[in-house]
Design an enzyme around this catalytic site. Structure first.
Site, PDB file in Angstrom:
ATOM      1  CD  GLU A 174      -2.910  -1.346   2.241  1.00 58.14           C
ATOM      2  OE1 GLU A 174      -3.879  -2.102   2.077  1.00 58.14           O
ATOM      3  OE2 GLU A 174      -2.651  -0.804   3.325  1.00 58.14           O
ATOM      4  CG  ASP A 306      -1.791  -6.635  16.622  1.00 61.90           C
ATOM      5  OD1 ASP A 306      -2.690  -7.341  16.122  1.00 61.90           O
ATOM      6  OD2 ASP A 306      -1.281  -5.664  16.043  1.00 61.90           O
TER       7      ASP A 306
HETATM    8  C1  LIG Z   1       0.625   0.383   9.199  1.00 59.13           C
HETATM    9  C2  LIG Z   1      -0.357  -0.695   9.581  1.00 59.13           C
HETATM   10  C3  LIG Z   1      -1.346  -1.071   8.690  1.00 59.13           C
HETATM   11  C4  LIG Z   1      -2.249  -2.065   9.039  1.00 59.13           C
HETATM   12  N1  LIG Z   1      -3.219  -2.422   8.129  1.00 59.13           N
HETATM   13  C5  LIG Z   1      -4.110  -3.363   8.464  1.00 59.13           C
HETATM   14  C6  LIG Z   1      -5.157  -3.719   7.555  1.00 59.13           C
HETATM   15  O1  LIG Z   1      -5.232  -3.191   6.448  1.00 59.13           O
HETATM   16  N2  LIG Z   1      -6.072  -4.655   7.956  1.00 59.13           N
HETATM   17  C7  LIG Z   1      -5.994  -5.251   9.187  1.00 59.13           C
HETATM   18  O2  LIG Z   1      -6.849  -6.075   9.511  1.00 59.13           O
HETATM   19  N3  LIG Z   1      -5.023  -4.945  10.059  1.00 59.13           N
HETATM   20  C8  LIG Z   1      -4.089  -4.011   9.726  1.00 59.13           C
HETATM   21  N4  LIG Z   1      -3.093  -3.685  10.610  1.00 59.13           N
HETATM   22  C9  LIG Z   1      -3.047  -4.408  11.901  1.00 59.13           C
HETATM   23  C10 LIG Z   1      -4.036  -3.812  12.872  1.00 59.13           C
HETATM   24  O3  LIG Z   1      -3.924  -2.415  12.897  1.00 59.13           O
HETATM   25  C11 LIG Z   1      -3.771  -4.431  14.243  1.00 59.13           C
HETATM   26  O4  LIG Z   1      -3.972  -5.815  14.135  1.00 59.13           O
HETATM   27  C12 LIG Z   1      -4.708  -3.872  15.306  1.00 59.13           C
HETATM   28  O5  LIG Z   1      -4.491  -2.489  15.465  1.00 59.13           O
HETATM   29  C13 LIG Z   1      -4.486  -4.598  16.635  1.00 59.13           C
HETATM   30  O6  LIG Z   1      -5.306  -4.046  17.610  1.00 59.13           O
HETATM   31  P1  LIG Z   1      -4.828  -4.031  19.126  1.00 59.13           P
HETATM   32  O7  LIG Z   1      -5.954  -3.450  19.908  1.00 59.13           O
HETATM   33  O8  LIG Z   1      -4.297  -5.337  19.506  1.00 59.13           O
HETATM   34  O9  LIG Z   1      -3.582  -3.039  19.140  1.00 59.13           O
HETATM   35  P2  LIG Z   1      -3.520  -1.486  18.758  1.00 59.13           P
HETATM   36  O10 LIG Z   1      -4.630  -1.100  17.861  1.00 59.13           O
HETATM   37  O11 LIG Z   1      -2.122  -1.259  18.298  1.00 59.13           O
HETATM   38  O12 LIG Z   1      -3.737  -0.753  20.165  1.00 59.13           O
HETATM   39  C14 LIG Z   1      -2.806  -0.865  21.190  1.00 59.13           C
HETATM   40  C15 LIG Z   1      -2.945   0.368  22.070  1.00 59.13           C
HETATM   41  O13 LIG Z   1      -2.185   0.164  23.258  1.00 59.13           O
HETATM   42  C16 LIG Z   1      -1.528   1.360  23.597  1.00 59.13           C
HETATM   43  N5  LIG Z   1      -0.371   0.999  24.408  1.00 59.13           N
HETATM   44  C17 LIG Z   1       0.662   0.233  24.040  1.00 59.13           C
HETATM   45  N6  LIG Z   1       1.510   0.061  25.067  1.00 59.13           N
HETATM   46  C18 LIG Z   1       0.996   0.752  26.107  1.00 59.13           C
HETATM   47  C19 LIG Z   1       1.420   0.960  27.454  1.00 59.13           C
HETATM   48  N7  LIG Z   1       2.539   0.418  27.923  1.00 59.13           N
HETATM   49  N8  LIG Z   1       0.661   1.722  28.246  1.00 59.13           N
HETATM   50  C20 LIG Z   1      -0.476   2.283  27.769  1.00 59.13           C
HETATM   51  N9  LIG Z   1      -0.920   2.114  26.515  1.00 59.13           N
HETATM   52  C21 LIG Z   1      -0.204   1.354  25.686  1.00 59.13           C
HETATM   53  C22 LIG Z   1      -1.177   1.987  22.251  1.00 59.13           C
HETATM   54  O14 LIG Z   1      -0.996   3.381  22.378  1.00 59.13           O
HETATM   55  C23 LIG Z   1      -2.398   1.629  21.411  1.00 59.13           C
HETATM   56  O15 LIG Z   1      -3.379   2.624  21.452  1.00 59.13           O
HETATM   57  C24 LIG Z   1      -2.181  -2.694  10.292  1.00 59.13           C
HETATM   58  C25 LIG Z   1      -1.184  -2.312  11.198  1.00 59.13           C
HETATM   59  C26 LIG Z   1      -0.275  -1.315  10.849  1.00 59.13           C
HETATM   60  C27 LIG Z   1       0.790  -0.904  11.827  1.00 59.13           C
END
Ligand SMILES: Cc1cc2nc3c(=O)[nH]c(=O)nc-3n(C[C@H](O)[C@H](O)[C@H](O)COP(=O)(O)OP(=O)(O)OC[C@H]3O[C@@H](n4cnc5c(N)ncnc54)[C@H](O)[C@@H]3O)c2cc1C
Length: 441
Positions: A174, A306
């Site tokens: 992308e 994740d």
């Molecule tokens: C550039 C990019 C493109 C992507 N494109 C796609 C896509 O097209 N389709 C798809 O399905 N997935 C995509 N993904 C993957 C998807 O974004 C992740 O799978 C998803 O965001 C995971 O959600 P999560 O809640 O586990 O983590 P996140 O959404 O990353 O949220 C984690 C949160 O925890 C917070 N945090 C972390 N450590 C701490 C701490 N120590 N103290 C307090 N807060 C903390 C962070 O600030 C963040 O807000 C992409 C990822 C990236 C990086």
């Protein structure tokens, strides 16, 4: 009336927010903790980096999402440790001392961090695309290269207009597609005196294919579409990155490409917070969870998204994708309710509704359940629609739709602004976790 249990959710991303929403009617008090006061829609970060969207279009203040949810609080701060006996989290909120936050139930939803795979020079010189700050800094950097080359043409020979994207997964594909369009269509008009035709976008991938999790037809579509757009796609072992410096990138085959911009889209690894908290992790650093997503040996502790090694049907961990994070978040909200009311918990089952990646204008690939494969214009419009649907906040959806419609009709891009935050406004810490408080068991 009894005291309602405190559920603390670490992380206001896709997973954490779905836990919080899922507990809206539960007899609990929910606190979402995040180091940022906003949630980021990571799938569109590459559009911020390539001046297609504003940073504010892909992020939303967490507090603004929960005005109507009365059992929810937000706390900005970085989780830096835990006292398991006292059931207290340690937070660094920017003050002189860490503060604490009590919990009865804890959900770890801290996501992932960029992985450099030990490549020499990568962490120092390559540019990640994981946070909103990364995306804005990358946009600034790209624009600065063009300004510098416009002022001093000799910089073009030194690689100022060569952009190397590392990683042929959806993010790399992308990014490369959007970058080549930005250069070919927009910068050609912005810098009429500059030989923009000499700008290059190179995409390097160590495997023999792009989009390795997709089917061969989609993989070939991605290669063909990018090459047709003049992206220099390099595949195979010889294209493995051996070294990154501030002036070039060296590939395993021995080739050195002069460049000042290496975009690192090579992959992620679980947030090191899991280890800081002393939770059992897999080799990849993801939290080991039971089938119901509880953390073994830690009653009342759960992990989603994740950061967690969520077992799929075959037992292998599910991919680190937004749908997995959202569905696992919703599941844990339901299990917390069951757990608190003495009912047995249920195993998590992921419903795969397909996967897609966009390559550029009128080019995308989508693979849906039942073997349905879309590509080209149809997949591209499907991709646009789905991303609008999943974007957080109505204002953001309207803004993104307007940007896309404007860009589609005029071939123009929006925010080509070089915004450099003052040093004091930059985040004090890298995107890892400071482990100076650690675990007290
Ligand atoms: C550039 C990019 C493109 C992507 N494109 C796609 C896509 O097209 N389709 C798809 O399905 N997935 C995509 N993904 C993957 C998807 O974004 C992740 O799978 C998803 O965001 C995971 O959600 P999560 O809640 O586990 O983590 P996140 O959404 O990353 O949220 C984690 C949160 O925890 C917070 N945090 C972390 N450590 C701490 C701490 N120590 N103290 C307090 N807060 C903390 C962070 O600030 C963040 O807000 C992409 C990822 C990236 C990086």
């Amino acid at each position: 009336m009894g005291v309602r249990p405190d559920v603390v959710v670490i992380g206001g991303g896709f997973g954490g927010l779905h836990v919080a929403r899922g507990l809206a009617r539960a007899p609990v008090e929910v606190t979402v903790v995040d180091r940022n006061n906003y949630t980021t829609f990571q799938p569109l970060l590459y559009q911020v980096a390539t001046a297609g969207l504003n940073a504010g279009d892909v992020a939303h203040p967490v507090r603004g999402l929960f005005h109507r949810q009365r059992n929810l609080r937000f706390r900005q701060g970085e989780v830096v440790g835990v006292d398991w006996d006292a059931r207290l989290l340690h937070l660094d909120g920017g003050g002189p001392q860490p503060s604490t936050l009590p919990f009865d139930q804890l959900v770890v939803a801290a996501g992932a961090v960029n992985s450099w795979f030990g490549v020499p020079g990568a962490e120092e010189h390559a540019r990640p695309l994981y946070t909103l700050d990364d995306a804005v800094e990358l946009r600034n950097h790209i624009l600065l290269q063009f300004e510098a080359a416009d002022a001093d043409r000799s910089l073009v020979d030194e690689g100022a207009l060569t952009f190397v994207v590392v990683g042929g997964g959806p993010t790399g594909v992308e990014m490369a597609g959007a970058l080549v369009e930005l250069v070919a269509v927009v910068f050609r008009r912005d810098y009429p005196q500059l030989a923009v035709g000499r700008a290059r976008v190179v995409l390097v991938e160590a495997r023999d294919v792009l989009l390795s999790t997709f089917r061969p037809g989609s993989q070939q579509d991605a290669v063909d579409s990018l090459r047709a757009r003049q992206v220099d796609v390099r595949l195979g072992h010889e294209s493995t990155v051996a070294e990154v410096t501030d002036r070039h990138i060296r590939l395993a085959g021995g080739e050195t490409i002069p460049t000042r911009t290496v975009v690192w889209a090579a992959g992620v690894t679980a947030n090191p917070l899991a280890r800081t908290l002393g939770l059992e992790t897999t080799r990849g650093g993801r939290v080991v969870v039971e089938r119901d997503l509880s953390v073994p040996g830690r009653p009342g502790v759960w992990a989603v998204g994740d950061v967690a090694a969520i077992p799929g049907r075959t037992g292998d961990p599910l991919p680190q994708l937004a749908p997995v994070a959202m569905q696992s978040g919703r599941h844990v909200a339901r299990q917390i309710e069951r757990h608190l009311t003495g009912r047995s918990t249920r195993p998590f089952r992921f419903h795969d509704r397909g996967t897609m990646a966009t390559i550029g204008r009128h080019a995308a690939v989508a693979e849906l359940p039942g073997g349905v494969r879309l590509h080209g214009v149809v997949a591209w419009f499907a991709w646009l629609g789905l991303h609008i649907l999943y974007l957080t906040g109505i204002r953001n959806r309207a803004s993104v739709l307007l940007h896309w419609a404007w860009g589609y009709l005029t071939w123009d891009r929006g925010p080509r602004l070089i915004l450099r935050p003052a040093p004091s406004a930059r985040p004090a810490k890298p995107d890892g976790v400071s482990a100076n408080v650690g675990v007290h068991d």
